[in-house]
Design a protein around this motif. Structure first.
Motif, PDB file in Angstrom:
ATOM      1  N   ASP A   1       9.806  10.448 -12.104  1.00 42.64           N
ATOM      2  CA  ASP A   1      10.130  10.967 -10.771  1.00 42.64           C
ATOM      3  C   ASP A   1       8.843  11.308 -10.021  1.00 42.64           C
ATOM      4  O   ASP A   1       7.747  11.308 -10.589  1.00 42.64           O
ATOM      5  CB  ASP A   1      11.022  12.210 -10.891  1.00 42.64           C
ATOM      6  CG  ASP A   1      11.799  12.487  -9.615  1.00 42.64           C
ATOM      7  OD1 ASP A   1      11.657  11.722  -8.650  1.00 42.64           O
ATOM      8  OD2 ASP A   1      12.546  13.495  -9.587  1.00 42.64           O
ATOM      9  N   PHE A   2       9.025  11.592  -8.747  1.00 41.61           N
ATOM     10  CA  PHE A   2       7.944  12.037  -7.873  1.00 41.61           C
ATOM     11  C   PHE A   2       8.104  13.547  -7.736  1.00 41.61           C
ATOM     12  O   PHE A   2       9.039  14.009  -7.050  1.00 41.61           O
ATOM     13  CB  PHE A   2       8.066  11.354  -6.506  1.00 41.61           C
ATOM     14  CG  PHE A   2       8.252   9.863  -6.603  1.00 41.61           C
ATOM     15  CD1 PHE A   2       7.158   9.007  -6.601  1.00 41.61           C
ATOM     16  CD2 PHE A   2       9.519   9.311  -6.670  1.00 41.61           C
ATOM     17  CE1 PHE A   2       7.324   7.632  -6.665  1.00 41.61           C
ATOM     18  CE2 PHE A   2       9.705   7.932  -6.746  1.00 41.61           C
ATOM     19  CZ  PHE A   2       8.602   7.099  -6.740  1.00 41.61           C
TER      20      PHE A   2
ATOM     21  N   ALA B   1       3.086   5.565  -2.339  1.00 40.22           N
ATOM     22  CA  ALA B   1       2.355   5.782  -1.084  1.00 40.22           C
ATOM     23  C   ALA B   1       3.109   6.754  -0.182  1.00 40.22           C
ATOM     24  O   ALA B   1       2.507   7.645   0.438  1.00 40.22           O
ATOM     25  CB  ALA B   1       2.140   4.450  -0.371  1.00 40.22           C
ATOM     26  N   TYR B   2       4.416   6.601  -0.082  1.00 36.54           N
ATOM     27  CA  TYR B   2       5.210   7.524   0.741  1.00 36.54           C
ATOM     28  C   TYR B   2       5.219   8.927   0.138  1.00 36.54           C
ATOM     29  O   TYR B   2       5.122   9.931   0.865  1.00 36.54           O
ATOM     30  CB  TYR B   2       6.629   7.003   0.913  1.00 36.54           C
ATOM     31  CG  TYR B   2       6.791   6.128   2.142  1.00 36.54           C
ATOM     32  CD1 TYR B   2       7.067   6.696   3.388  1.00 36.54           C
ATOM     33  CD2 TYR B   2       6.636   4.758   2.071  1.00 36.54           C
ATOM     34  CE1 TYR B   2       7.191   5.913   4.531  1.00 36.54           C
ATOM     35  CE2 TYR B   2       6.754   3.954   3.208  1.00 36.54           C
ATOM     36  CZ  TYR B   2       7.036   4.550   4.437  1.00 36.54           C
ATOM     37  OH  TYR B   2       7.141   3.770   5.563  1.00 36.54           O
ATOM     38  N   PHE B   3       5.309   9.013  -1.196  1.00 34.44           N
ATOM     39  CA  PHE B   3       5.289  10.333  -1.830  1.00 34.44           C
ATOM     40  C   PHE B   3       3.943  11.016  -1.614  1.00 34.44           C
ATOM     41  O   PHE B   3       3.880  12.196  -1.225  1.00 34.44           O
ATOM     42  CB  PHE B   3       5.570  10.193  -3.322  1.00 34.44           C
ATOM     43  CG  PHE B   3       5.426  11.478  -4.088  1.00 34.44           C
ATOM     44  CD1 PHE B   3       6.256  12.562  -3.834  1.00 34.44           C
ATOM     45  CD2 PHE B   3       4.454  11.612  -5.070  1.00 34.44           C
ATOM     46  CE1 PHE B   3       6.122  13.761  -4.540  1.00 34.44           C
ATOM     47  CE2 PHE B   3       4.314  12.791  -5.778  1.00 34.44           C
ATOM     48  CZ  PHE B   3       5.150  13.875  -5.506  1.00 34.44           C
ATOM     49  N   VAL B   4       2.862  10.289  -1.842  1.00 32.65           N
ATOM     50  CA  VAL B   4       1.517  10.828  -1.628  1.00 32.65           C
ATOM     51  C   VAL B   4       1.365  11.306  -0.189  1.00 32.65           C
ATOM     52  O   VAL B   4       0.865  12.410   0.079  1.00 32.65           O
ATOM     53  CB  VAL B   4       0.453   9.762  -1.969  1.00 32.65           C
ATOM     54  CG1 VAL B   4      -0.896  10.142  -1.394  1.00 32.65           C
ATOM     55  CG2 VAL B   4       0.364   9.560  -3.477  1.00 32.65           C
TER      56      VAL B   4
ATOM     57  N   LEU C   1      11.439  12.575   7.147  1.00 32.14           N
ATOM     58  CA  LEU C   1      11.984  11.687   6.124  1.00 32.14           C
ATOM     59  C   LEU C   1      12.682  12.452   5.014  1.00 32.14           C
ATOM     60  O   LEU C   1      12.183  13.495   4.560  1.00 32.14           O
ATOM     61  CB  LEU C   1      10.871  10.834   5.503  1.00 32.14           C
ATOM     62  CG  LEU C   1      10.273   9.711   6.346  1.00 32.14           C
ATOM     63  CD1 LEU C   1       9.255   8.938   5.506  1.00 32.14           C
ATOM     64  CD2 LEU C   1      11.345   8.783   6.857  1.00 32.14           C
ATOM     65  N   ASP C   2      13.812  11.934   4.562  1.00 31.42           N
ATOM     66  CA  ASP C   2      14.415  12.377   3.314  1.00 31.42           C
ATOM     67  C   ASP C   2      13.878  11.442   2.236  1.00 31.42           C
ATOM     68  O   ASP C   2      14.206  10.256   2.214  1.00 31.42           O
ATOM     69  CB  ASP C   2      15.941  12.283   3.394  1.00 31.42           C
ATOM     70  CG  ASP C   2      16.596  12.674   2.085  1.00 31.42           C
ATOM     71  OD1 ASP C   2      16.603  13.875   1.762  1.00 31.42           O
ATOM     72  OD2 ASP C   2      17.086  11.759   1.375  1.00 31.42           O
ATOM     73  N   MET C   3      13.036  11.958   1.362  1.00 31.91           N
ATOM     74  CA  MET C   3      12.298  11.093   0.457  1.00 31.91           C
ATOM     75  C   MET C   3      13.194  10.311  -0.507  1.00 31.91           C
ATOM     76  O   MET C   3      12.981   9.105  -0.702  1.00 31.91           O
ATOM     77  CB  MET C   3      11.239  11.896  -0.303  1.00 31.91           C
ATOM     78  CG  MET C   3      10.156  12.497   0.608  1.00 31.91           C
ATOM     79  SD  MET C   3       9.438  11.300   1.783  1.00 31.91           S
ATOM     80  CE  MET C   3       8.677  10.147   0.656  1.00 31.91           C
TER      81      MET C   3
ATOM     82  N   ASP D   1      15.242   4.945  -2.158  1.00 32.31           N
ATOM     83  CA  ASP D   1      16.375   4.024  -2.298  1.00 32.31           C
ATOM     84  C   ASP D   1      16.219   2.803  -1.397  1.00 32.31           C
ATOM     85  O   ASP D   1      16.534   1.674  -1.787  1.00 32.31           O
ATOM     86  CB  ASP D   1      17.695   4.739  -1.976  1.00 32.31           C
ATOM     87  CG  ASP D   1      18.241   5.535  -3.143  1.00 32.31           C
ATOM     88  OD1 ASP D   1      17.874   5.212  -4.291  1.00 32.31           O
ATOM     89  OD2 ASP D   1      19.017   6.471  -2.915  1.00 32.31           O
ATOM     90  N   GLU D   2      15.738   3.036  -0.172  1.00 30.14           N
ATOM     91  CA  GLU D   2      15.542   1.925   0.758  1.00 30.14           C
ATOM     92  C   GLU D   2      14.513   0.939   0.221  1.00 30.14           C
ATOM     93  O   GLU D   2      14.701  -0.291   0.286  1.00 30.14           O
ATOM     94  CB  GLU D   2      15.079   2.455   2.116  1.00 30.14           C
ATOM     95  CG  GLU D   2      14.775   1.355   3.132  1.00 30.14           C
ATOM     96  CD  GLU D   2      14.175   1.884   4.422  1.00 30.14           C
ATOM     97  OE1 GLU D   2      13.346   1.164   5.021  1.00 30.14           O
ATOM     98  OE2 GLU D   2      14.522   3.009   4.832  1.00 30.14           O
ATOM     99  N   ILE D   3      13.432   1.469  -0.330  1.00 26.60           N
ATOM    100  CA  ILE D   3      12.368   0.615  -0.851  1.00 26.60           C
ATOM    101  C   ILE D   3      12.857  -0.181  -2.061  1.00 26.60           C
ATOM    102  O   ILE D   3      12.685  -1.406  -2.143  1.00 26.60           O
ATOM    103  CB  ILE D   3      11.129   1.450  -1.204  1.00 26.60           C
ATOM    104  CG1 ILE D   3      10.531   2.060   0.067  1.00 26.60           C
ATOM    105  CG2 ILE D   3      10.088   0.600  -1.937  1.00 26.60           C
ATOM    106  CD1 ILE D   3       9.498   3.144  -0.187  1.00 26.60           C
ATOM    107  N   PHE D   4      13.484   0.495  -3.010  1.00 21.87           N
ATOM    108  CA  PHE D   4      13.977  -0.197  -4.199  1.00 21.87           C
ATOM    109  C   PHE D   4      15.040  -1.232  -3.841  1.00 21.87           C
ATOM    110  O   PHE D   4      15.033  -2.354  -4.358  1.00 21.87           O
ATOM    111  CB  PHE D   4      14.547   0.806  -5.200  1.00 21.87           C
ATOM    112  CG  PHE D   4      13.502   1.612  -5.935  1.00 21.87           C
ATOM    113  CD1 PHE D   4      12.444   0.984  -6.581  1.00 21.87           C
ATOM    114  CD2 PHE D   4      13.575   2.992  -5.972  1.00 21.87           C
ATOM    115  CE1 PHE D   4      11.478   1.726  -7.252  1.00 21.87           C
ATOM    116  CE2 PHE D   4      12.619   3.741  -6.645  1.00 21.87           C
ATOM    117  CZ  PHE D   4      11.568   3.102  -7.289  1.00 21.87           C
TER     118      PHE D   4
END
Length: 375
Positions: free
Chosen positions: A369-370, A326-329, A341-343, A348-351
């Motif tokens: 990867d994204f 969702a963040y990548f999209v 944001l630094d994706m 890393d934060e999400i995982f």
């Protein structure tokens, strides 16, 4: 025990002694009545309401858990992986499509199996194995009826979870909290849910006010269901798109979930941006070579707006991967809204929050990867 009974017994004893004083000596004394034994104290217990609204009675202390379906995923989300003593066939062989099994690969590979691990369809559960392992609780992703049946069959409390194809949803939150409460990791589970709600609000704040007229038309393709798919495999009500308020052209059909479309429909939609499953690149290359003129006429192909992201559904929903998607999209479709944001840091934060450990670099090393792609 109330004080009245001992007092009455004492009075009765005195009366008996006085009576005996008037009886001729030499009479045998009567044996004193023994106090009735107290009932054993009841073991402390607590009740947990699972995602189906089932009230499940658990022992006060839960030290071990076994899982059925894809329940182990939520044991990890709730921070209870150290209490896992059994999972399923699908999870005892760690794979990148199940990040939670990769992060704890050594542990999962050593676990005995409870079943074949099918998430939704009928499956056989090894009840004898469960009885032999004797976990304090079972976590199951199967239906409420199947949870009841397994609990009755084994005599072991069963916590049901429900979450398929959802990211930020009440079922997801309720499932994590119920597992945390059952395993004694409620504080960890609450922190995970609160952080998820923060991401949900963040995505909404970034994209919720963007007018529909300013939203690009977006398509997700090569989505697997009932086997591998090429460009035509798509998804309506696609969770990462919904979380990031993306205009999904497949939603125009009124359908929900995965289905096939033909290339003529794809050409009619002519999406501005496409997200494609790189795992099916061979099928897509064959389609492209056979229909190069059609694909080269599409805006997404002409403007190099082709991207790939790891699939988030595999025998259940990998919630953490779906949130990363969702963040990548969002960052691709609305770059200005995510410019701060630094994706990789976000991933890393999400995982780390959901799985308890970093995973992004390991995922990249496994070829997931994204990123942008081309034909």
């Amino acid at each position: 025990m109330s004080i009245e009974k001992p007092l009455m017994r004492a009075i009765s004893a005195c009366v008996l002694a006085l009576s005996l004083a008037f009886v001729a000596t030499g009479c045998a004394s009567q044996p004193q009545e023994e106090a009735a034994p107290e009932a054993p104290a009841q073991a402390a217990s607590n009740q947990v309401t699972d995602a189906y609204g089932r009230a499940v009675e658990l022992p006060d202390s839960v030290e071990s858990v076994a899982t059925v379906g894809s329940g182990a995923r939520f044991v990890v989300y709730a921070g209870g992986q150290d209490k896992l003593i059994a999972a399923t066939d699908k999870e005892t062989e760690p794979a990148p499509v199940r990040p939670y099994t990769m992060v704890y690969a050594e542990q999962f590979s050593a676990l005995p199996s409870t079943s074949n691990g099918n998430h939704l369809m009928e499956t056989s559960v090894d009840a004898e194995q469960l009885l032999e392992l004797a976990p304090d609780v079972i976590v199951s992703s199967r239906s409420a009826q199947e949870c009841d049946q397994l609990q009755e069959q084994t005599g072991i409390p069963v916590i049901g979870i429900s979450y398929q194809d959802q990211l930020f949803a009440d079922d997801v939150y309720a499932s994590i909290l119920a597992v945390g409460q059952a395993l004694g990791t409620e504080e960890h589970a609450r922190q995970v849910v609160d952080t998820m709600k923060g991401w949900q609000a963040d995505l909404q704040e970034r994209t919720g006010s963007i007018p529909d007229s300013e939203k690009p038309a977006v398509y997700t393709g090569a989505v697997n269901f009932k086997g591998a798919k090429s460009f035509g495999g798509t998804y309506a009500q696609y969770a990462p798109f919904m979380a990031a308020n993306v205009k999904n052209v497949a939603d125009e059909t009124g359908q929900k979930g995965s289905f096939d479309v033909d290339l003529e429909q794809l050409a009619a939609w002519n999406p501005d941006i496409m997200f494609l499953n790189a795992g099916n690149m061979d099928l897509m290359k064959q389609d492209y070579e056979a229909n190069a003129a059609l694909f080269d006429s599409l805006s997404a192909f002409q403007n190099d707006k082709l991207y790939t992201q790891p699939a988030f559904n595999f025998n259940g929903t990998n919630i953490e991967m779906g949130i990363c998607d969702a963040y990548f999209v969002g960052s691709v479709v609305y770059p200005e809204a995510f410019a701060d944001l630094d994706m990789p840091t976000m991933y890393d934060e999400i995982f780390s929050t959901m799985l308890g450990k970093d995973y992004y670099e390991d995922m990249k090393a496994a070829g997931m990867d994204f990123k942008q792609i081309s034909f």
